[in-house]
Design a protein around this motif. Structure first.
Motif, mmCIF file in Angstrom:
data_model
loop_
_atom_site.group_PDB
_atom_site.id
_atom_site.type_symbol
_atom_site.label_atom_id
_atom_site.label_comp_id
_atom_site.label_asym_id
_atom_site.label_seq_id
_atom_site.Cartn_x
_atom_site.Cartn_y
_atom_site.Cartn_z
ATOM 1 N N PHE A 199 13.833 -43.357 -42.534
ATOM 2 C CA PHE A 199 15.228 -43.635 -42.066
ATOM 3 C C PHE A 199 15.423 -45.293 -41.523
ATOM 4 C CE2 PHE A 199 16.102 -38.848 -41.550
ATOM 5 C CZ PHE A 199 16.219 -38.865 -42.880
ATOM 6 N N TYR A 200 14.089 -45.586 -41.183
ATOM 7 C CA TYR A 200 14.245 -47.070 -40.226
ATOM 8 C C TYR A 200 14.556 -47.962 -41.317
ATOM 9 C CZ TYR A 200 12.565 -50.724 -37.585
ATOM 10 O OH TYR A 200 12.723 -51.811 -36.450
ATOM 11 N N PHE A 201 14.454 -47.687 -42.589
ATOM 12 C CA PHE A 201 14.969 -48.824 -43.449
ATOM 13 C C PHE A 201 16.393 -48.980 -43.565
ATOM 14 C CE2 PHE A 201 11.008 -47.847 -45.274
ATOM 15 C CZ PHE A 201 10.628 -49.347 -45.779
ATOM 16 N N LEU A 202 17.333 -47.895 -43.044
ATOM 17 C CA LEU A 202 18.669 -47.875 -42.830
ATOM 18 C C LEU A 202 19.326 -48.567 -41.733
ATOM 19 C CD1 LEU A 202 19.306 -44.216 -44.421
ATOM 20 C CD2 LEU A 202 19.035 -46.343 -45.585
ATOM 21 N N ARG A 203 18.368 -49.112 -41.029
ATOM 22 C CA ARG A 203 18.836 -49.487 -39.489
ATOM 23 C C ARG A 203 19.975 -50.670 -39.680
ATOM 24 N NH1 ARG A 203 14.171 -51.378 -41.107
ATOM 25 N NH2 ARG A 203 13.820 -53.924 -41.273
ATOM 26 N N ASN A 204 20.372 -51.035 -40.631
ATOM 27 C CA ASN A 204 21.342 -52.138 -40.760
ATOM 28 C C ASN A 204 22.533 -51.880 -41.595
ATOM 29 O OD1 ASN A 204 20.004 -54.178 -38.995
ATOM 30 N ND2 ASN A 204 18.887 -54.826 -40.885
ATOM 31 N N GLU A 205 22.415 -50.457 -41.928
ATOM 32 C CA GLU A 205 23.360 -49.812 -42.981
ATOM 33 C C GLU A 205 24.321 -49.212 -42.318
ATOM 34 O OE1 GLU A 205 23.281 -50.512 -46.317
ATOM 35 O OE2 GLU A 205 21.725 -51.948 -45.827
ATOM 36 N N LYS A 206 25.613 -49.086 -42.704
ATOM 37 C CA LYS A 206 26.920 -48.318 -42.009
ATOM 38 C C LYS A 206 27.713 -47.340 -43.261
ATOM 39 C CE LYS A 206 27.013 -51.244 -38.524
ATOM 40 N NZ LYS A 206 26.733 -51.041 -37.076
ATOM 41 N N ASP A 207 27.869 -46.625 -42.389
ATOM 42 C CA ASP A 207 28.541 -45.319 -43.451
ATOM 43 C C ASP A 207 30.142 -45.736 -43.445
ATOM 44 O OD1 ASP A 207 29.621 -44.520 -40.999
ATOM 45 O OD2 ASP A 207 28.867 -42.443 -40.967
ATOM 46 N N SER A 208 30.790 -44.818 -43.909
ATOM 47 C CA SER A 208 32.393 -45.139 -44.446
ATOM 48 C C SER A 208 33.097 -45.109 -43.000
ATOM 49 C CB SER A 208 32.790 -44.141 -45.310
ATOM 50 O OG SER A 208 32.786 -43.004 -44.715
ATOM 51 N N GLN A 209 32.499 -44.382 -41.929
ATOM 52 C CA GLN A 209 33.249 -44.436 -40.585
ATOM 53 C C GLN A 209 32.766 -45.675 -39.865
ATOM 54 O OE1 GLN A 209 32.516 -41.013 -41.698
ATOM 55 N NE2 GLN A 209 34.614 -41.002 -42.623
ATOM 56 N N GLY A 210 31.773 -46.500 -40.423
ATOM 57 C CA GLY A 210 31.424 -47.722 -39.714
ATOM 58 C C GLY A 210 30.130 -47.295 -38.777
ATOM 59 N N GLU A 211 29.390 -46.173 -38.896
ATOM 60 C CA GLU A 211 28.432 -45.535 -37.777
ATOM 61 C C GLU A 211 27.210 -45.954 -38.441
ATOM 62 O OE1 GLU A 211 26.914 -41.369 -36.219
ATOM 63 O OE2 GLU A 211 28.782 -41.427 -37.652
ATOM 64 N N ASN A 212 26.408 -46.403 -37.423
ATOM 65 C CA ASN A 212 24.818 -46.786 -38.099
ATOM 66 C C ASN A 212 24.053 -45.498 -38.555
ATOM 67 O OD1 ASN A 212 21.844 -47.196 -37.391
ATOM 68 N ND2 ASN A 212 22.747 -49.236 -37.295
ATOM 69 N N MET A 213 23.858 -45.926 -39.745
ATOM 70 C CA MET A 213 22.932 -44.883 -40.567
ATOM 71 C C MET A 213 21.802 -44.298 -40.098
ATOM 72 S SD MET A 213 25.108 -43.506 -43.034
ATOM 73 C CE MET A 213 23.770 -42.513 -43.483
ATOM 74 N N PHE A 214 21.080 -45.273 -39.407
ATOM 75 C CA PHE A 214 19.956 -44.940 -38.814
ATOM 76 C C PHE A 214 20.059 -43.843 -37.800
ATOM 77 C CE2 PHE A 214 16.706 -45.922 -35.614
ATOM 78 C CZ PHE A 214 15.546 -45.400 -36.178
ATOM 79 N N MET A 215 21.178 -44.355 -36.743
ATOM 80 C CA MET A 215 21.560 -43.268 -35.845
ATOM 81 C C MET A 215 22.002 -41.976 -36.333
ATOM 82 S SD MET A 215 23.238 -45.851 -32.832
ATOM 83 C CE MET A 215 23.348 -44.608 -31.655
ATOM 84 N N ARG A 216 22.751 -41.969 -37.399
ATOM 85 C CA ARG A 216 23.223 -40.660 -37.900
ATOM 86 C C ARG A 216 22.189 -39.997 -38.523
ATOM 87 N NH1 ARG A 216 27.732 -40.444 -42.844
ATOM 88 N NH2 ARG A 216 27.057 -38.200 -43.532
ATOM 89 N N CYS A 217 21.147 -40.562 -39.147
ATOM 90 C CA CYS A 217 20.172 -39.811 -40.083
ATOM 91 C C CYS A 217 19.174 -39.313 -39.008
ATOM 92 C CB CYS A 217 19.571 -40.665 -40.906
ATOM 93 S SG CYS A 217 20.436 -41.075 -42.309
ATOM 94 N N VAL A 218 18.780 -39.909 -37.811
ATOM 95 C CA VAL A 218 18.147 -39.628 -36.795
ATOM 96 C C VAL A 218 18.689 -38.299 -35.989
ATOM 97 C CG1 VAL A 218 17.085 -40.112 -34.627
ATOM 98 C CG2 VAL A 218 16.813 -41.515 -36.318
#
Length: 820
Positions: free
Chosen positions: A552-571
């Motif tokens: 999941f750390y690879f997603l630290r700079n990715e955003k979902d459709s609502q603009g939420e950080n994907m790393f935080m969401r996956c964690v």
């Protein structure tokens, strides 16, 4: 009475009968004595019912009146109550009543404003609810999509064939769901992330993953990683737009060069293995080099003379065959050596080949290219020598429709031949049929031929190689990911491309695993990288959350459709699913300090992540877990707010070992002790509610344990209920400041307190009267005090603006009556 009187009476009766018969509208009523008796009984019974009802009312009035209740006034108050559930406009008054008219208008305006505000509130609540449902449904859709097959129409294929599922088999609790290959890859990902987190120079992820292939002793996997490293070894230009970089002519030319280099090196290794495996037949000798290697290889491949060969032989082998295999091994100098030895037999070919060899991009000038193509069309198109035709087509990039099956009998040979014919500038050829571009070749391999042509299900590595060498990285990864046993390899190839900024990612998380987007060039495909990683980690995130966190750390700079950080969401989802709160997010020690968790080394601001997880837990109804997380995140307001919601339903329950109340009470006491020792305080109202609920828990524990006097003392100190008539007004005013968590328990508190007073009253009555240590006067005063307190409780219950449980008031009155 004389006869004259009776005669007159008879005459009147007959006249009356005649008048009755003359009225035709009324029917004749004829009853016998039995019917008349039954009708009389019915009338009598009705009268008795009404009389008994009145008698019951009278008896009730006498009974309640003897207890000091005014039945007449109570009846009037009940009749005055309105059962209307909505605001209704007031009745209009006469125009001449000015005061009444103004009052009515004012009341109507107020009621209209209240009704409009109510309507708006409900509309707003419905809108918020709808938006919340849409967001939740979007998240559910993502989870559903993540469990479906990733590529194209296969997602809707309901055939009976057994398809690999993305939902892994349920593993035994406590056992890892990772196999040996996934563990090996996971170890390299851990090493890679450790270097990045600690601020060291970023290592080459491709080299780390390739080292896994070396330990697997699998030639296909080793060759695959060798190819990935070769294809990604291009000059990387820092660019925000990966699409622009990937589709630039310079980058595509670099990909083709790297692909040709890989195919040529692979073939040279193949010839070496073949020759050294058949040394007697190969007759290897002479000066070491590609020419001698090709000559020995041809001793094995072409042991006898072939018909149709042109332009003679060199050391017993056809000239064009030797030139072709030198080119196939990637050695232009060896091919030039052959051309020089037989140049008198080849005409103008030496000039063209020399120009081709000296060109930086392996291209002839337009003039030479046109001459060679003209010569090919006139002389060589129908030549019987397949090697000569193949060499001319390579040098002149012509006759792209000929697959040269006699020479290129393997997929790698075909691919090498076609990549050599790819050209990148518009002036490459005057005729479009002689021009092969890279997108054309990609379309031919991916769409025209497809998986069935290459038997992809039986040879997945071959089809992956075909797509990857033609720079269709996303399609190659998506295909390999669908093969369950090779899924881990596909994911790590995608990670290498992602880190090198060579991966084209989908713009939306809801896209299929492989998709095309509007506005992209025709043969460009995009990979849903976020979905790929989440599908991969789903298999083991519940059993191996540490390893999932690394990915999941690879997603630290990715955003979902609502603009939420994907790393935080996956964690957040990982913690909720695995319930490994302490290991991942840290643990709160007894002294209030926080022991770090795994997340600490990945995120600088762990409080934001913990707060996010806590909010997610709260939204899912996991309040006890949310309390712990909010305490980790140093948010006392939310801790106490949730504890109030948890304590409120169990305050009045009987405490038993291992019960919900016992567990929640212990947790609340621990929080209270920590906060008091550290001087932590939340919002004043929330804080006071929390400690009041704790005190009420103590009150009910004493009450249920039968310690009536101690429970009474607790209630007296709390000053929650009036224990004298003088304090009723004050307690009613204070009641308005109580939160709903306290109010919900008011019925139980009142009943328990009244029960305590009744118990004390019974105990007082049961004691011997007038003992020396306890004079009769003191007993009477105490009795009057208990009755006064009971009346104060009933008055308080009637005055507070709160609807208690249906029978609360009745039970209170009943207990108060038992004391009189």
């Amino acid at each position: 009475m004389d006869a004259e009187g009776f005669g007159e009476l008879l005459q009147q009766a007959e006249q009356l009968a005649a008048e009755t018969e003359a009225v035709s509208e009324l029917p004749h009523v004829e009853r016998n004595l039995q019917e008349i008796q039954q009708a009389g009984e019915r009338l009598r019974s009705r009268t008795l019912t009404r009389t008994s009802q009145d008698a019951a009312d009278v008896k009730a009035s006498i009974l309640l009146g003897s207890r000091g209740l005014d039945i007449f006034h109570i009846s009037q108050r009940l009749e005055s109550l309105s059962a209307a559930t909505t605001f209704e406009p007031l009745e209009p008054v006469k125009d001449t009543d000015i005061q009444g008219f103004l009052k009515n208008e004012r009341d109507n305006a107020l009621l209209s404003a209240i009704e409009e505000s109510r309507r708006r509130t409900f509309l707003l609540a419905e809108e918020y609810h709808r938006e919340s449902m849409l967001v939740q449904w979007e998240q559910v859709k993502q989870r559903v999509l993540h469990t479906l097959l990733g590529a194209g129409e296969d997602a809707l294929d309901f055939s009976q064939d057994v398809e690999p599922s993305f939902v892994s088999q349920v593993t035994a609790p406590g056992r890892s769901a990772l196999d040996s290959v996934e563990v090996a890859y996971g170890r390299q990902i851990y090493v890679f992330n450790e270097k990045i987190v600690n601020g060291h120079i970023q290592p080459n992820l491709g080299d780390l993953c390739a080292s896994v292939a070396e330990s697997l002793d699998d030639k296909n996997v080793a060759d695959m990683w060798l190819m990935v490293k070769q294809m990604t070894d291009v000059l990387l230009v820092p660019a925000k737009d990966t699409l622009k970089s990937r589709t630039s002519v310079e980058m595509q030319m670099a990909f083709v060069r790297q692909a040709l280099g890989f195919l040529e090196n692979s073939y040279k290794n193949y010839t070496l293995v073949t020759v050294f495996g058949n040394l007697h037949q190969a007759q290897l000798g002479g000066v070491p080099g590609t020419y001698q290697l090709v000559r020995s290889f041809l001793n094995i491949k072409l042991p006898g003379p072939l018909p149709g060969m042109q332009d003679g032989e060199i050391e017993g082998h056809p000239v064009w065959a030797v030139i072709y295999y030198c080119l196939r091994c990637g050695d232009l100098n060896a091919a030039m050596q052959v051309v020089n030895r037989v140049q008198h037999q080849l005409g103008d070919f030496k000039t063209w080949f020399q120009e081709y060899m000296n060109s930086p991009d392996r291209r002839l000038s337009p003039t030479s290219e046109n001459k060679l193509r003209l010569h090919y069309r006139r002389v060589l198109r129908n030549s019987a020598d397949p090697y000569k035709r193949a060499v001319y087509c390579l040098i002149g990039k012509c006759d792209i429709s000929d697959n040269h099956g006699e020479v290129a009998d393997k997929t790698e040979d075909y691919l090498w031949l076609k990549l050599n014919q790819v050209c990148f500038d518009d002036d490459c050829s005057s005729s479009p049929q002689d021009r092969l571009t890279l997108p054309q070749l990609q379309k031919q391999l991916l769409e025209d031929y497809g998986e069935s042509h290459f038997s992809a299900s039986q040879q997945p590595f071959l089809y992956f190689q075909v797509l990857f060498l033609t720079a269709q990285f996303e399609a190659a990864v998506a295909f390999l990911f669908r093969v369950e046993r090779l899924r881990s390899h596909a994911v790590h190839v995608a990670l290498v491309l992602f880190e090198l900024r060579l991966l084209l990612k989908s713009s939306g998380q809801s896209a299929q695993l492989l998709s095309q987007e509007p506005g992209d060039p025709p043969m460009v495909r995009r990979l849903n990288f976020i979905r790929l990683l989440m599908l991969y980690t789903r298999k083991f995130e519940s059993t191996d959350p540490r390893e999932a966190l690394q990915y999941f750390y690879f997603l630290r700079n990715e955003k979902d459709s609502q603009g939420e950080n994907m790393f935080m969401r996956c964690v957040s989802e990982l913690v909720i699913e695995s319930r490994e709160f302490d290991m991942l997010l840290g643990r709160l020690e007894k002294d209030g300090s926080r022991k770090p968790g795994v997340i600490d080394k990945f995120a600088g601001d762990t409080r934001a992540i913990i707060s996010k997880v806590a909010l997610e837990a709260e939204n899912k109804g996991l309040f006890e877990e949310a309390v712990k997380l909010y305490e980790l995140a140093k948010n006392p307001d939310k801790v106490l707010e949730l504890m109030n919601r948890l304590l409120s339903p169990v305050v009045a329950q009987v405490s038993a070992p291992q019960s919900n109340k016992e567990r929640l009470k212990n947790a609340a006491v621990a929080i209270a002790e920590r906060y008091r020792s550290q001087g932590v305080a939340g919002d004043k109202s929330i804080d006071s509610t929390f400690y009041l609920l704790l005190d009420l828990t103590t009150f009910f524990d004493e009450y249920h344990a039968g310690h009536v006097d101690r429970a009474y003392d607790v209630m007296e100190r709390l000053k929650l209920l009036p224990l004298s008539q003088d304090s009723v007004e004050e307690r009613v005013a204070a009641f308005r400041n109580f939160s709903d968590e306290v109010r919900h328990n008011l019925s139980e508190v009142l009943l328990a307190t009244m029960n305590i007073l009744l118990t004390q009253h019974k105990r007082l009555k049961a004691a011997p009267a007038g003992t020396p240590g306890r004079p009769q006067r003191t007993v009477e005063d105490r009795d009057m005090q208990l009755r006064s307190q009971a009346r104060a409780l009933i008055t308080f219950a009637g005055m507070i603006p709160y609807n208690m449980a249906g029978d609360t008031n009745a039970r209170l009155v009943q207990m108060e009556l038992l004391m009189n």
